[in-house]
Design a protein around this motif. Sequence first.
Motif, PDB file in Angstrom:
ATOM      1  N   ARG A   1       0.543  -1.213  -0.471  1.00 44.37           N
ATOM      2  CA  ARG A   1      -0.043  -0.484   0.349  1.00 44.37           C
ATOM      3  C   ARG A   1       0.744   1.425   0.373  1.00 44.37           C
ATOM      4  N   THR A   2       1.965   1.196   0.701  1.00 41.64           N
ATOM      5  CA  THR A   2       3.040   2.604   1.104  1.00 41.64           C
ATOM      6  C   THR A   2       3.499   2.342  -0.738  1.00 41.64           C
ATOM      7  N   VAL A   3       3.892   1.737  -1.265  1.00 46.95           N
ATOM      8  CA  VAL A   3       5.006   0.899  -2.141  1.00 46.95           C
ATOM      9  C   VAL A   3       3.917   2.054  -3.140  1.00 46.95           C
ATOM     10  N   LEU A   4       3.152   1.690  -3.314  1.00 45.56           N
ATOM     11  CA  LEU A   4       1.576   2.257  -4.425  1.00 45.56           C
ATOM     12  C   LEU A   4       1.345   3.548  -4.403  1.00 45.56           C
ATOM     13  N   ALA A   5       0.769   3.656  -3.255  1.00 48.08           N
ATOM     14  CA  ALA A   5       0.547   4.752  -2.810  1.00 48.08           C
ATOM     15  C   ALA A   5       1.583   6.744  -3.014  1.00 48.08           C
ATOM     16  N   THR A   6       2.440   5.966  -3.248  1.00 48.00           N
ATOM     17  CA  THR A   6       3.843   6.940  -2.800  1.00 48.00           C
ATOM     18  C   THR A   6       3.727   7.035  -4.571  1.00 48.00           C
ATOM     19  N   LEU A   7       3.856   5.816  -5.627  1.00 50.82           N
ATOM     20  CA  LEU A   7       4.174   6.507  -6.917  1.00 50.82           C
ATOM     21  C   LEU A   7       2.614   6.951  -7.315  1.00 50.82           C
ATOM     22  N   ALA A   8       1.362   6.689  -6.969  1.00 54.47           N
ATOM     23  CA  ALA A   8       0.626   7.324  -7.154  1.00 54.47           C
ATOM     24  C   ALA A   8       0.746   8.927  -6.850  1.00 54.47           C
ATOM     25  N   ILE A   9       0.813   9.190  -5.813  1.00 53.58           N
ATOM     26  CA  ILE A   9       0.810  10.305  -5.521  1.00 53.58           C
ATOM     27  C   ILE A   9       1.975  11.851  -5.906  1.00 53.58           C
ATOM     28  N   SER A  10       2.726  10.601  -5.892  1.00 58.98           N
ATOM     29  CA  SER A  10       3.788  11.759  -6.743  1.00 58.98           C
ATOM     30  C   SER A  10       4.004  11.625  -7.915  1.00 58.98           C
ATOM     31  N   SER A  11       3.795  11.106  -8.294  1.00 57.54           N
ATOM     32  CA  SER A  11       3.824  11.049  -9.870  1.00 57.54           C
ATOM     33  C   SER A  11       2.524  12.644 -10.250  1.00 57.54           C
TER      34      SER A  11
END
Length: 466
Positions: free
Chosen positions: A247-257
């Motif tokens: 959840r942390t990995v995927l959420a971070t990628l989405a938000i930072s993008s």
Amino acid sequence: MTDTLRPVDTAVPEATDTGPTKLKRSIGVVGGTLLTLSCVTPASTLFVVVPDLFGSLGTATALTIAIGSLLCIAVAFCYSELGTLIPSAGGEYAMVSTLAGRLAGWLVFVLSLLVVMIVPPVIAMGTADYLAPVVHLNPSVAGAGVMLLATLAGLLDLRANAWITGIFLVLEVIAAAVVAVLGFAHSERGVGSLVSMQVTGTNGHTDTVTAMLVVSGLAIALFVTQGFSTAVYLSEELEHPRRNVARTVLATLAISSVIILVPVVAITLGASDLSALTGGDISGMVSAWSNSAVGTFVSLCVALAIINAGIVMVIQNSRVLFASARDKAWPEPVNNVFSKLGRFGSPWVATLAVGVPGALLCFVNLDTLYGVTGVSVTGMYLLVAVAALLARRGSHKHTPAWRMPLWPAMPVLLIAVLAYILSRQEVGYLLWTGGITAAATVYWAVYLRPRKDTRWLVSLPEDERA
């Protein structure tokens, strides 16, 4: 490579009889995402990395970053699956050691150690440029100060650091939002310009951005959001890592993008002309769209973003060094020192070992070493992708973990892209990295491999094996 690890319960314990030293689980998805986003540093990426892309890709910059973000989904899937399958503070090396063999894991650790020691001071030295509207500092002095501040923060409890970096992150997002709002409000061209593929050439004329230039630009765009991998280093300190790492990995990628891509689109639409866009002076554009006060505010937010990144990188990198000592990578006296935990539960000796030399490196010319880290990161990701291909064989096939969709297509695609990126690097950087890797292999052959029963024993917290 085929010398794979034994079951974890055969590992030699550390100083206690209860098993390897474990970090304290103290953060959830929100805290982990704040720390990981801070390592991505979307504001500093926007102001430091993106201008170079504007200079070579012009109006195709947003398209290239969008493609790079899509490719990063494959990277995120690999990290999410391996991070939940192997929840260790060792990050990449623990994952690769367990799945692809102890030598492969050792080489990944050496590559990550290069990044640990070089990237934070290089980024920290950029602080002086963004503090210039307020005070003029020597870049080396400013960088050393940031590294020492980050080291002090890294000695604190991880939950406290999540709040500190979270506050700084809010300022980063505000700065990016200001750029986006001003850019859209001063649009000079339509949405179609995002695919117009134009850039100002050296002769001042308009040139066409070819498909090959976009592909070459992916070498940078792929790593614009790469800091999301920090989540796997925190896997021992995340609550319920089998669920929360992914959840942390995927959420971070989405938000930072989103934080990076939206302002890039706004800048592309709002630049006064193609020459201004290609010049990549984002601070200058902000001042032109508003006033110098707003430009100063944005610059200070970027300076805070760099400080924020320094804190998170020291936290992340100290965990790697701590884990290597706990996993017996060094002679016993060195292992005992680096595996010590302080009163706040942080690996304080490992934190100092990362932060203090980093401050000293701010006074060294790091141009060549910075190129070496680019090769190191690419090679590290390549080995992680190989490990992802091996994650569903033998006993690992039935281990509870988050599993990526479209396996094995995702890691295969990632291997192909990263192999291409490596082929585009300068020969000198490849030779430097190859030489360091060769020396590490000699250490492996002479010291680690003959002591395989007592050295380089990657371990996982016992309470996460179920």
